[in-house]
Design a protein around this motif. Structure first.
Motif, PDB file in Angstrom:
ATOM      1  N   ASP A 167       3.402   8.493 -21.097  1.00 44.73           N
ATOM      2  CA  ASP A 167       2.008   8.551 -20.663  1.00 44.73           C
ATOM      3  C   ASP A 167       1.505   7.173 -20.236  1.00 44.73           C
ATOM      4  OD1 ASP A 167       2.018  11.214 -21.204  1.00 44.73           O
ATOM      5  OD2 ASP A 167       1.062  11.047 -23.166  1.00 44.73           O
ATOM      6  N   VAL A 168       1.931   6.133 -20.955  1.00 46.16           N
ATOM      7  CA  VAL A 168       1.501   4.780 -20.614  1.00 46.16           C
ATOM      8  C   VAL A 168       1.993   4.402 -19.223  1.00 46.16           C
ATOM      9  CG1 VAL A 168       1.650   2.358 -21.275  1.00 46.16           C
ATOM     10  CG2 VAL A 168       1.464   4.119 -23.043  1.00 46.16           C
ATOM     11  N   VAL A 169       3.255   4.689 -18.953  1.00 49.41           N
ATOM     12  CA  VAL A 169       3.821   4.354 -17.643  1.00 49.41           C
ATOM     13  C   VAL A 169       3.141   5.145 -16.539  1.00 49.41           C
ATOM     14  CG1 VAL A 169       5.926   4.426 -16.255  1.00 49.41           C
ATOM     15  CG2 VAL A 169       6.035   3.680 -18.631  1.00 49.41           C
ATOM     16  N   GLU A 170       2.826   6.417 -16.812  1.00 48.11           N
ATOM     17  CA  GLU A 170       2.149   7.235 -15.792  1.00 48.11           C
ATOM     18  C   GLU A 170       0.773   6.677 -15.471  1.00 48.11           C
ATOM     19  OE1 GLU A 170       0.672  11.847 -14.974  1.00 48.11           O
ATOM     20  OE2 GLU A 170       1.460  11.263 -16.932  1.00 48.11           O
ATOM     21  N   SER A 171       0.041   6.218 -16.495  1.00 48.18           N
ATOM     22  CA  SER A 171      -1.290   5.664 -16.247  1.00 48.18           C
ATOM     23  C   SER A 171      -1.222   4.375 -15.430  1.00 48.18           C
ATOM     24  CB  SER A 171      -1.993   5.393 -17.580  1.00 48.18           C
ATOM     25  OG  SER A 171      -1.340   4.361 -18.306  1.00 48.18           O
ATOM     26  N   VAL A 212       2.953   7.726 -11.570  1.00 48.28           N
ATOM     27  CA  VAL A 212       4.130   8.586 -11.428  1.00 48.28           C
ATOM     28  C   VAL A 212       4.530   9.095 -12.802  1.00 48.28           C
ATOM     29  CG1 VAL A 212       6.526   8.720 -10.674  1.00 48.28           C
ATOM     30  CG2 VAL A 212       4.899   7.289  -9.419  1.00 48.28           C
ATOM     31  N   LYS A 213       4.647  10.424 -12.941  1.00 42.78           N
ATOM     32  CA  LYS A 213       5.041  11.013 -14.216  1.00 42.78           C
ATOM     33  C   LYS A 213       6.545  11.194 -14.235  1.00 42.78           C
ATOM     34  CE  LYS A 213       4.174  14.896 -17.334  1.00 42.78           C
ATOM     35  NZ  LYS A 213       3.808  14.011 -18.445  1.00 42.78           N
ATOM     36  N   GLN A 214       7.203  10.653 -15.239  1.00 40.28           N
ATOM     37  CA  GLN A 214       8.645  10.765 -15.375  1.00 40.28           C
ATOM     38  C   GLN A 214       8.987  12.094 -16.034  1.00 40.28           C
ATOM     39  OE1 GLN A 214      10.652   8.584 -14.054  1.00 40.28           O
ATOM     40  NE2 GLN A 214       9.049   7.109 -13.500  1.00 40.28           N
ATOM     41  N   ALA A 233       8.508   2.493  -1.110  1.00 39.32           N
ATOM     42  CA  ALA A 233       8.740   2.061  -2.496  1.00 39.32           C
ATOM     43  C   ALA A 233       7.963   0.806  -2.821  1.00 39.32           C
ATOM     44  CB  ALA A 233      10.232   1.836  -2.714  1.00 39.32           C
ATOM     45  N   LEU A 234       7.986  -0.174  -1.896  1.00 40.30           N
ATOM     46  CA  LEU A 234       7.250  -1.409  -2.141  1.00 40.30           C
ATOM     47  C   LEU A 234       5.752  -1.178  -2.196  1.00 40.30           C
ATOM     48  CD1 LEU A 234       9.223  -3.862   0.173  1.00 40.30           C
ATOM     49  CD2 LEU A 234       9.244  -3.820  -2.321  1.00 40.30           C
ATOM     50  N   SER A 235       5.276  -0.192  -1.456  1.00 36.62           N
ATOM     51  CA  SER A 235       3.839   0.072  -1.415  1.00 36.62           C
ATOM     52  C   SER A 235       3.364   0.898  -2.584  1.00 36.62           C
ATOM     53  CB  SER A 235       3.483   0.799  -0.110  1.00 36.62           C
ATOM     54  OG  SER A 235       3.863   0.044   1.012  1.00 36.62           O
ATOM     55  N   ASN A 236       4.273   1.538  -3.310  1.00 40.09           N
ATOM     56  CA  ASN A 236       3.864   2.443  -4.387  1.00 40.09           C
ATOM     57  C   ASN A 236       4.388   1.969  -5.739  1.00 40.09           C
ATOM     58  OD1 ASN A 236       2.520   4.796  -2.871  1.00 40.09           O
ATOM     59  ND2 ASN A 236       4.413   4.517  -1.728  1.00 40.09           N
ATOM     60  N   TYR A 237       5.562   2.445  -6.118  1.00 39.49           N
ATOM     61  CA  TYR A 237       6.045   2.172  -7.472  1.00 39.49           C
ATOM     62  C   TYR A 237       6.371   0.705  -7.690  1.00 39.49           C
ATOM     63  CZ  TYR A 237       8.355   3.217 -11.885  1.00 39.49           C
ATOM     64  OH  TYR A 237       8.682   3.259 -13.205  1.00 39.49           O
ATOM     65  N   ASN A 266       0.821   3.931   6.638  1.00 44.29           N
ATOM     66  CA  ASN A 266       1.382   4.968   5.772  1.00 44.29           C
ATOM     67  C   ASN A 266       0.373   5.363   4.720  1.00 44.29           C
ATOM     68  OD1 ASN A 266       1.719   3.316   3.345  1.00 44.29           O
ATOM     69  ND2 ASN A 266       3.375   2.287   4.465  1.00 44.29           N
ATOM     70  N   GLY A 267       0.572   6.528   4.159  1.00 37.57           N
ATOM     71  CA  GLY A 267      -0.322   7.050   3.127  1.00 37.57           C
ATOM     72  C   GLY A 267       0.462   7.548   1.939  1.00 37.57           C
ATOM     73  N   SER A 268      -0.092   7.370   0.741  1.00 36.49           N
ATOM     74  CA  SER A 268       0.569   7.812  -0.482  1.00 36.49           C
ATOM     75  C   SER A 268      -0.473   8.046  -1.551  1.00 36.49           C
ATOM     76  CB  SER A 268       1.590   6.771  -0.950  1.00 36.49           C
ATOM     77  OG  SER A 268       0.946   5.533  -1.176  1.00 36.49           O
ATOM     78  N   VAL A 269      -0.081   8.807  -2.576  1.00 33.66           N
ATOM     79  CA  VAL A 269      -0.973   9.140  -3.692  1.00 33.66           C
ATOM     80  C   VAL A 269      -0.597   8.289  -4.888  1.00 33.66           C
ATOM     81  CG1 VAL A 269      -1.729  10.943  -5.271  1.00 33.66           C
ATOM     82  CG2 VAL A 269      -1.353  11.481  -2.859  1.00 33.66           C
ATOM     83  N   ILE A 270      -1.569   7.587  -5.444  1.00 27.31           N
ATOM     84  CA  ILE A 270      -1.393   6.785  -6.664  1.00 27.31           C
ATOM     85  C   ILE A 270      -2.407   7.297  -7.680  1.00 27.31           C
ATOM     86  CG2 ILE A 270      -1.392   4.488  -7.671  1.00 27.31           C
ATOM     87  CD1 ILE A 270       0.754   4.860  -5.595  1.00 27.31           C
ATOM     88  N   GLY A 271      -1.920   8.044  -8.678  1.00 29.31           N
ATOM     89  CA  GLY A 271      -2.841   8.623  -9.663  1.00 29.31           C
ATOM     90  C   GLY A 271      -3.755   9.633  -8.995  1.00 29.31           C
ATOM     91  N   HIS A 272      -5.068   9.411  -9.105  1.00 23.12           N
ATOM     92  CA  HIS A 272      -6.061  10.293  -8.492  1.00 23.12           C
ATOM     93  C   HIS A 272      -6.661   9.664  -7.245  1.00 23.12           C
ATOM     94  CE1 HIS A 272      -5.602  12.755 -11.960  1.00 23.12           C
ATOM     95  NE2 HIS A 272      -6.209  11.927 -12.794  1.00 23.12           N
ATOM     96  N   ARG A 273      -5.919   8.792  -6.577  1.00 22.46           N
ATOM     97  CA  ARG A 273      -6.439   8.096  -5.409  1.00 22.46           C
ATOM     98  C   ARG A 273      -5.441   8.208  -4.261  1.00 22.46           C
ATOM     99  NH1 ARG A 273     -11.645   6.358  -6.474  1.00 22.46           N
ATOM    100  NH2 ARG A 273     -11.395   4.656  -4.968  1.00 22.46           N
ATOM    101  N   LEU A 274      -5.983   8.181  -3.035  1.00 26.37           N
ATOM    102  CA  LEU A 274      -5.162   8.104  -1.844  1.00 26.37           C
ATOM    103  C   LEU A 274      -5.216   6.672  -1.321  1.00 26.37           C
ATOM    104  CD1 LEU A 274      -3.594   9.539   0.553  1.00 26.37           C
ATOM    105  CD2 LEU A 274      -5.808   9.566   1.710  1.00 26.37           C
ATOM    106  N   GLN A 275      -4.054   6.125  -1.021  1.00 27.26           N
ATOM    107  CA  GLN A 275      -3.994   4.777  -0.468  1.00 27.26           C
ATOM    108  C   GLN A 275      -3.458   4.828   0.956  1.00 27.26           C
ATOM    109  OE1 GLN A 275      -1.943   1.925  -2.888  1.00 27.26           O
ATOM    110  NE2 GLN A 275      -3.626   1.767  -4.348  1.00 27.26           N
ATOM    111  N   ILE A 276      -4.275   4.333   1.891  1.00 26.03           N
ATOM    112  CA  ILE A 276      -3.869   4.167   3.285  1.00 26.03           C
ATOM    113  C   ILE A 276      -3.530   2.690   3.460  1.00 26.03           C
ATOM    114  CG2 ILE A 276      -4.533   4.473   5.696  1.00 26.03           C
ATOM    115  CD1 ILE A 276      -6.714   6.417   4.699  1.00 26.03           C
ATOM    116  N   ARG A 277      -2.289   2.413   3.871  1.00 25.54           N
ATOM    117  CA  ARG A 277      -1.823   1.041   3.961  1.00 25.54           C
ATOM    118  C   ARG A 277      -1.527   0.713   5.427  1.00 25.54           C
ATOM    119  NH1 ARG A 277      -0.453  -0.128  -1.375  1.00 25.54           N
ATOM    120  NH2 ARG A 277       0.601  -2.054  -0.816  1.00 25.54           N
TER     121      ARG A 277
END
Length: 854
Positions: A133-137, A141-143, A186-190, A770-781
């Motif tokens: 849970d800590v890592v997901e927060s 990303v949920k493992q 990968a660089l933009s997200n995890y 590019n676009g990706s989901v981080i938690g409850h947010r959308l990130q446009i990079r």
């Protein structure tokens, strides 16, 4: 057969080199003649990892058919049949394909260990069940593949494969971890620097705890009770009295002298749960401990010194910090103090006795001038309101009357009726009077009664009568036993009554405070609720929270019960300070002096409520001012920067048409008129957007948030770029969810950001969106490959009229971004900048997802 040993290479993230380290260990053991096989190794297409497998025996994998597809898994039976000394099994947390003998790979490894085979495996910190849970927060990303912590803790050896976030990102950018088409995502997200730093810290802390556990287990197994100075651990013994702050600060100074030192504060509470120190003082020292970077611990025990020593030995402490005793020399003769007992039993633990301002005073009497000549120990009990510790004058008088006149009357009755009873009844009657004196007047009247009763027994009832001489030796023993029993019973009765009063006081105080906390939790207006509770608790007619800036100004009523008149403040029966300018006022009967602590608790609650309300008001005001400032900044930037270009085009075209010395052809005139029209349309759209922002600033217009898909806004924004649109490349998943934004405002944001990115990308290099989901947010990079911006200037470039560097590109990277940030924050979003791996700048537009997604 002895069970095999498990060695785990632990990493903070994929790509740090766990598998390579595992293979390196295998080659070292193989070189020493150990029988090593590769049961399963996951190279993930990495050439270097595959190369490291050369020269090692590899057990063929087992193929499993599942839903029409073929998968490979560890062939557990083949490895067991091969029976090597050491087997390499990669990815401890892996979930096996359905149809395998075991559901998890760690269960396969457990069978190998049971067969006496040593196993070397790998594990990432995010796959531990307790940290999932800590890592997901942190990463969003949920493992789905996890391993129980007990499996990892049971490993015989755990080695951390460490790598800095910067080095790992460079390895990622060079294509050493993932394929080239996955690197940017990968660089933009995890693999963002913040994520990697947090994961690395979690891994280091988890492993440090495991090292401490192993050390404690070894000391326990070897029967070692003496502390081992592996690191400085300073235990501060607190009694809840004011000198605790001095001890904590002194201990913090000692801890600061060595790297890695730990500060542990311990408060010894009585095991019977009765009141000890002031709870408010204990809470303040707990807060101070946190501020000094230590940890606060509460232990239970009636023997304070032994409890401190047990705690210190349990945490492997190297030093103990104590305050000098408040006991006097006479008391020290009869019993040693806490400090002396701790020093005597400390063994190898160093003990510091620290002087303090309260050394010469009984707790609650304020600071003294001595340094250890107080009359009572710092751990002496403090009895709350209504306990009877300070017996009322009326009860004390009655007790002494019973010990004197009562004893005389009882003795006279026993003498008069001497013929009808024996010595045993005389003793029991006098003993009963002694117990009654203890119940009514306390210990000292009872002790006096016991001594006088022994004299009365000797003089009136023991032969020879009316003398203090006792002829029968047995009667000497009887009188002596009577004195001892009477004094002992008197003390026990007195102590029992005292403890009963303490228990009643503790129960009443805890019940009142619990009711107060419960009532405040559900109250919308908490100050009136607190005042109602105070009035009910103390039986008051009215109460109020009042404030004034100085004694020359009238009181201001912040909250009150009804009815309350501000003129009643000066006649109030209770006035407790809330802060320097504010007081808690209660109107009614006078309360007992020993109820002051509970009144202080109500005042502390009031202070916390007022402080919280003030912080809420300040936060709201600051948020409103910041939002207005951002909007104003965006408005000024837009007017000065974006309106200039269309106005210049209109002016140039009109000036050309008005020139008398040039004859324009029909095509030329049409082109100039078209330029005027296009610029006017652009100007009109800009003015409309800026007017909307002006209305946002005044609160008359809000951003029209709606559910959008990235395709709905990215294509129109790119189309406005004209010829430059061909340099923009987009990449985002097909299943990208909807997000909340204002389409018009977001179009303006994207246009500004893309314009800046294109202007600062050299030559014809592409800009990637590019676009990706981080938690409850959308990130446009928006990623460019330009010169980049120094870290110190990343915030400055969002200010209007700010030029980053001296370039030939006109306004620099900062002017258009001022408008973009203001508009993004108006949509509850965030706009930030970070470095592009390999060079360049990445602008991140962060927006909330739709509520159904959240």
């Amino acid at each position: 057969m002895a069970r095999g040993r498990l060695r785990i290479y632990l990493g903070a993230a994929p790509g740090v080199g766990k598998t390579v380290a595992m293979l390196g260990e295998a080659h070292r053991r193989f070189g020493r003649g150990t029988d090593v096989v590769v049961g399963l190794c996951e190279p993930h297409g990495r050439a270097y990892t595959t190369q490291q497998m050369e020269g090692l025996e590899i057990v063929p994998l087992r193929e499993i058919e599942y839903r029409g597809a073929s998968f490979t898994e560890l062939d557990l039976d083949a490895v067991l049949a091969r029976a090597p000394q050491v087997a390499l099994v990669d990815e401890l947390a892996h979930t096996n394909v359905p149809g395998s003998r075991n559901a998890k790979r760690w269960e396969d490894i457990d069978e190998l260990l049971d067969a006496g085979i040593d196993v070397i495996s790998t594990l990432n910190i995010q796959h531990l069940e307790s940290l999932n849970d800590v890592v997901e927060s942190i990463t969003g990303v949920k493992q789905r593949e996890t391993v129980p912590d007990d499996v990892a803790r049971a490993a015989d050896q755990i080695e951390l494969v460490d790598m800095t976030p910067e080095a790992l990102r460079r390895r990622m950018a060079h294509g050493n971890i993932y394929a080239a088409d996955k690197v940017d995502a990968a660089l933009s997200n995890y693999f963002r620097p913040g994520n990697l730093s947090a994961l690395r810290e979690i891994a280091l802390l988890w492993l440090a705890d495991r090292v401490d556990e192993a050390l404690d287990r070894y000391r326990h197994d070897q029967g070692i009770s003496q502390p081992w100075p592996t690191r400085e651990r300073i235990v501060v013994a607190l009694n809840g009295h004011p000198e605790g702050e001095t001890l904590l600060r002194r201990a913090a100074q000692i801890a600061s002298r060595g790297a890695g030192s730990e500060l542990l504060a311990t408060y010894v509470a009585r095991s019977d749960g009765l009141l000890g120190a002031d709870p408010a003082s204990v809470a303040a020292q707990r807060k101070l401990t946190d501020e000094l970077g230590g940890t606060f611990h509460t232990v239970s025990g009636d023997d304070v010194a032994e409890a401190i020593l047990d705690f210190a030995r349990g945490v492997n402490a190297t030093q103990i910090v104590l305050g000098v005793s408040r006991r006097g020399r006479l008391e020290s003769v009869f019993s040693p103090g806490v400090g002396e007992t701790v020093v005597a039993g400390s063994g190898d633990i160093d003990v510091h006795l620290v002087t303090h301002d309260y050394a010469g005073k009984v707790p609650g009497k304020g600071p003294g001038k001595g340094s250890g000549k107080g009359r009572r120990t710092g751990y002496a009990r403090r009895i709350g309101f209504g306990t009877g510790a300070s017996i009322s004058l009326q009860r004390l008088v009655v007790g002494w009357l019973m010990a004197t006149l009562g004893l005389a009357l009882l003795t006279w009755l026993l003498v008069v009726t001497r013929e009808s009873h024996y010595l045993a009844l005389d003793m029991l009657a006098l003993l009963a009077l002694t117990v009654a004196c203890a119940l009514v007047g306390g210990l000292w009247p009872a002790v006096f009664c016991a001594l006088m009763s022994s004299l009365a027994l000797n003089f009136f009832f023991t032969a020879p009568l009316h003398t203090l001489t006792i002829s029968d030796p047995q009667n000497v023993a009887v009188v002596a036993v009577f004195v001892l029993v009477a004094v002992a019973v008197a003390y026990v009765v007195h102590l029992s009554a005292q403890r009963t009063a303490q228990a009643v006081a503790a129960e009443r105080e805890s019940r009142i405070l619990a009711q107060l906390a419960h009532s405040l939790l559900g109250a919308t207006d908490q100050l009136p609720a607190l005042l109602q509770q105070a009035c009910s608790t103390f039986g008051m007619r009215a109460g109020a929270i009042v404030r004034r800036e100085s004694v020359h100004e009238p009181w201001e009523v912040l909250a009150s019960t009804s009815p309350f008149d501000v003129d009643q403040v000066r006649d109030a029966s209770v006035r407790a300070p809330v802060d320097d300018l504010t007081e808690l006022v209660l109107i009614g009967s006078v309360i007992e002096a020993n109820e002051g602590r509970l009144v202080s608790a109500f005042a502390s609650h009031a202070s916390a409520i007022l402080a919280r309300d003030e912080l809420v008001r300040q936060a709201q005001a600051a948020s409103s001012l910041a939002k207005d400032n951002r909007t104003r900044t965006a408005l000024l930037a837009g007017v000065s920067h974006d309106l200039r270009t269309p106005l210049a085009s209109i002016k140039a075209a009109v000036s050309s048409l008005r020139q008398d010395d040039i004859t324009w052809s029909a095509d030329d005139e049409a082109e100039l008129l078209e330029s005027i029209e296009e610029s006017a349309d652009r100007l009109n759209a800009m003015v409309g957007n800026l007017l909307d922002m002006s209305r946002l600033q005044t609160g008359t217009v809000a951003a029209h948030l709606q559910d959008l898909h990235l395709l709905d806004v990215i294509k129109p924004a790119i189309s406005t770029l004209g010829e430059q649109a061909s340099r923009v490349r987009t990449w985002f998943p097909d299943d990208l969810p909807l997000f909340r934004a204002d389409a018009g405002l977001l179009d303006r944001v994207l246009a500004n950001v893309l314009e800046n990115a294109l202007r600062h990308s050299p030559g014809r290099q592409e800009v990637v969106v590019n676009g990706s989901v981080i938690g409850h947010r959308l990130q446009i990079r928006v990623v460019d490959r330009g010169m980049g911006v120094p870290d110190a200037a990343k915030e400055q470039m969002f200010a209007p009229f700010r030029r980053i560097g001296d370039t030939e590109r006109g306004d620099g990277v900062g002017l258009g971004l001022a408008v973009a940030r203001g508009l993004t924050e108006a949509m509850d979003g965030m706009l930030s900048a970070e470095d592009t791996p390999g060079g360049g700048l990445t602008i991140v537009i962060d927006l909330p997802l739709t509520e159904t997604r959240q």
